[in-house]
Enzyme design. Structure first.
Site, short mmCIF file in Angstrom:
data_model
loop_
_atom_site.label_atom_id
_atom_site.label_comp_id
_atom_site.label_asym_id
_atom_site.label_seq_id
_atom_site.Cartn_x
_atom_site.Cartn_y
_atom_site.Cartn_z
N CYS A 147 0.38 10.89 6.67
CA CYS A 147 0.92 10.16 5.44
C CYS A 147 0.01 10.66 4.42
CB CYS A 147 0.71 8.58 5.71
SG CYS A 147 1.53 7.98 7.17
N ASP A 150 -3.13 10.10 4.13
CA ASP A 150 -4.58 9.59 3.95
C ASP A 150 -5.21 9.03 5.29
OD1 ASP A 150 -3.33 7.33 1.35
OD2 ASP A 150 -2.44 7.57 3.25
N CYS A 205 -6.08 10.79 -1.41
CA CYS A 205 -6.16 11.11 -2.92
C CYS A 205 -7.23 10.44 -3.36
CB CYS A 205 -4.84 10.52 -3.47
SG CYS A 205 -4.71 8.79 -3.44
N CYS A 224 -3.34 2.26 -1.31
CA CYS A 224 -4.81 3.01 -1.12
C CYS A 224 -5.59 1.81 -0.75
CB CYS A 224 -5.54 3.88 -2.29
SG CYS A 224 -4.17 5.33 -2.53
#
Lengths: 404, 127
Positions: free
Chosen positions: B37, B39, B63, B106
């Site tokens: 995915c 991360d 990211c 995130c």
């Protein structure tokens, strides 16, 4: 040296100054502003002459007849006109189309639309080097196949398909062959006398011309017909209506003229720079080149830096304008479909960076890029739990990850 | 995409990068996300006998927003009790870092990471 440094020549190129000057001459009252369709006065005649000269220059780069060039708004429109135009014109012959999974979205999405209209489309899987498998293509041909659409050069990984070989097959079977050449024109030789390509999409802004203009080569012998997608004043022999944008077309013509003249020297210089970049990066641990290195345009290099996520790397490389196959950089949340199609796993697809060099790239810029990349890869790997696991000998694929 | 100054600050100067010994009884480890995915976040906490988080370390593959979310989280959890740390909401992280909607996942991952680390520590204590 100015930063940021532009390494995204496959996205678009700056307009060459010589091109810009010619374009500027076609705008104002003092310039060549007439409507090329105006037959009744010298303003129209002069504009028409400029457009026809550009047509000759574009045709010359691909060794075609100027009468085979149809102006469009760009390669996306050319792809649409070619694929929908053929499908709609020849639908009584059959409704099957063959293309590949690594085509540009302008081809893939057009094919999807035709599927909604009742056409059948076969999407070929590329080989792991990114190239179309000719035998697989042959096997996919059916009696009702009317069109094969295969790109010449892939936009992400720069690999070159053997369109000469494909053209032999399609011509023998009486199937129309369309090629998206947006990424190959001006980079490698295209010869419409030798290659049995029936329709060829071209773009100006990938080769130092302006955005907003392109062309479609439509073969006359044997004659290929396309149904118009844009109706109106019957311009371009009825295939694409709309007042011709003299300044855009003149820009494209000049860009193609320059490309024909300077392609070889440009390529010789660019390939040296590309090799310099490659040599500077190849000794980093866990780097993977995406796509075939031999059948590849000189200016493209696409590398995956394993265990580093592409977007964070691009953020670190803020002085370098590059593009990434990582999902985060696009509006969709999928990583590059091209890298997935050539068999790269999601991690490597997420970790990829595309560098594309061009006419104005310098050695100094390459050296600066190498240093930036090496420093930042080291930094980001220190941050990466995956890198640590790799270094500890843990098999990341053996872990049960919870997808989210 | 434009990043907020706070994301850039955490990204360029990440706080508390590192490793704690996951086998120590006073260390809790939470690893969330998946490489596929794009991360993976690993958050570790070292908990004192009084139940207060003394130290926190992270490593993140992802990211800039994912790195910033985990870096910020390590700052926030230090000095907090386990219960207080478990109450940190992803929306607080997203707000602090001014994450755009496409990057909210995130902060969700960061919330998952601290919850997983606390859970890991508690399950060790229960043994």
């Amino acid at each position: 040296m100015k930063t940021p440094i532009y390494f995204d020549y496959s996205a678009t190129t700056p307009v060459d100054k010589r091109v810009a000057e010619k374009m500027c001459d076609c705008l104002t009252l003092e310039g060549n502003f007439g409507n090329p369709s105006s037959r009744s006065h010298p303003f129209g005649w002069a504009a028409d002459e400029a457009v026809e000269q550009a047509r000759k220059d574009v045709a010359a780069l691909i060794n075609a007849n100027p009468k085979e060039i149809v102006w469009t708004s760009g390669a996306t429109e050319s792809d649409n006109l070619a694929i929908k135009g053929v499908a709609h014109f020849y639908h009584k012959k059959g409704k099957h189309i063959i293309t590949s999974k690594t085509e540009h979205k302008a081809v893939l999405d057009t094919c999807r639309q035709l599927e909604r209209e009742g056409y059948e489309v076969t999407y070929l899987d590329p080989q792991t080097n990114g190239l179309v498998d000719i035998d697989q293509l042959k096997a996919a041909i059916r009696d009702d196949t009317i069109l094969v659409s295969i790109m010449h050069v892939n936009n992400e990984i720069g690999v070159i398909n053997d369109i000469t070989a494909i053209g032999e097959i399609t011509r023998e079977r009486g199937i129309i062959f369309h090629v998206d050449a947006a990424q190959s024109a001006g980079k490698i030789e295209i010869d419409m006398q030798k290659m049995k390509v029936d329709l060829l999409s071209l773009s100006a802004h990938k080769i130092y011309g302006p955005k907003g203009v392109g062309a479609l080569f439509v073969r006359r012998k044997p004659r290929i017909r396309v149904e118009a997608q844009m109706h109106g004043g019957g311009h371009e022999r009825g295939m694409r209506s709309g007042t011709l944008a003299t300044h855009q077309i003149v820009g494209m013509g000049e860009a193609f003229r320059i490309a024909k003249e300077e392609m070889q020297q440009d390529n010789a210089r660019i390939i040296k720079l590309r090799d310099r970049l490659f040599d500077g990066l190849k000794d980093i641990e866990e780097v993977y080149i995406n796509g075939d290195m031999e059948h590849r345009v000189p200016h493209n290099i696409n590398i995956s830096f394993n265990y580093v996520e592409g977007e964070s790397l691009m953020m670190a490389l803020k002085d370098l304008a590059v593009s990434s196959g990582s999902a985060c950089t696009s509006s969709s949340l999928e990583p590059s479909y091209v890298l997935r199609a050539i068999g790269r796993n999601d991690e490597l697809a997420h970790s990829s960076i595309r560098f594309t060099l061009g006419r104005f790239t310098t050695e100094e810029e390459i050296d600066y890029a190498i240093k930036q990349i090496i420093d930042n890869i080291t930094k980001l790997r220190e941050l990466s739990p995956l890198w640590e696991m790799y270094k500890d000998g843990i098999d990341i694929n053996a872990i049960q990850w919870a997808a989210h | 995409m434009a990043y907020s100054d706070k994301v850039i600050d955490h990204y360029e100067n990440p706080r508390n990068v590192g490793v704690l010994d996951k086998d120590e009884s006073d260390v809790g480890t939470g690893m969330v996300g998946a490489p596929a995915c794009g991360d993976v976040m690993r958050l570790q906490i070292k908990v004192g006998s009084d139940g207060v988080i003394e130290d926190a370390k992270f490593k993140t593959y992802g990211c800039g927003s994912a790195i910033a979310s985990s870096s910020l989280l390590t700052e926030w959890v230090k000095g907090k009790t386990l219960d207080e740390a478990s109450e940190i909401k992803n929306s607080e992280i997203a707000e602090e870092l001014e994450l755009p909607p496409v990057k909210v996942h995130c902060s969700v991952l960061a919330e998952d990471a601290i919850k997983a680390a606390v859970q890991d520590y508690k399950s060790k204590q229960a043994k």
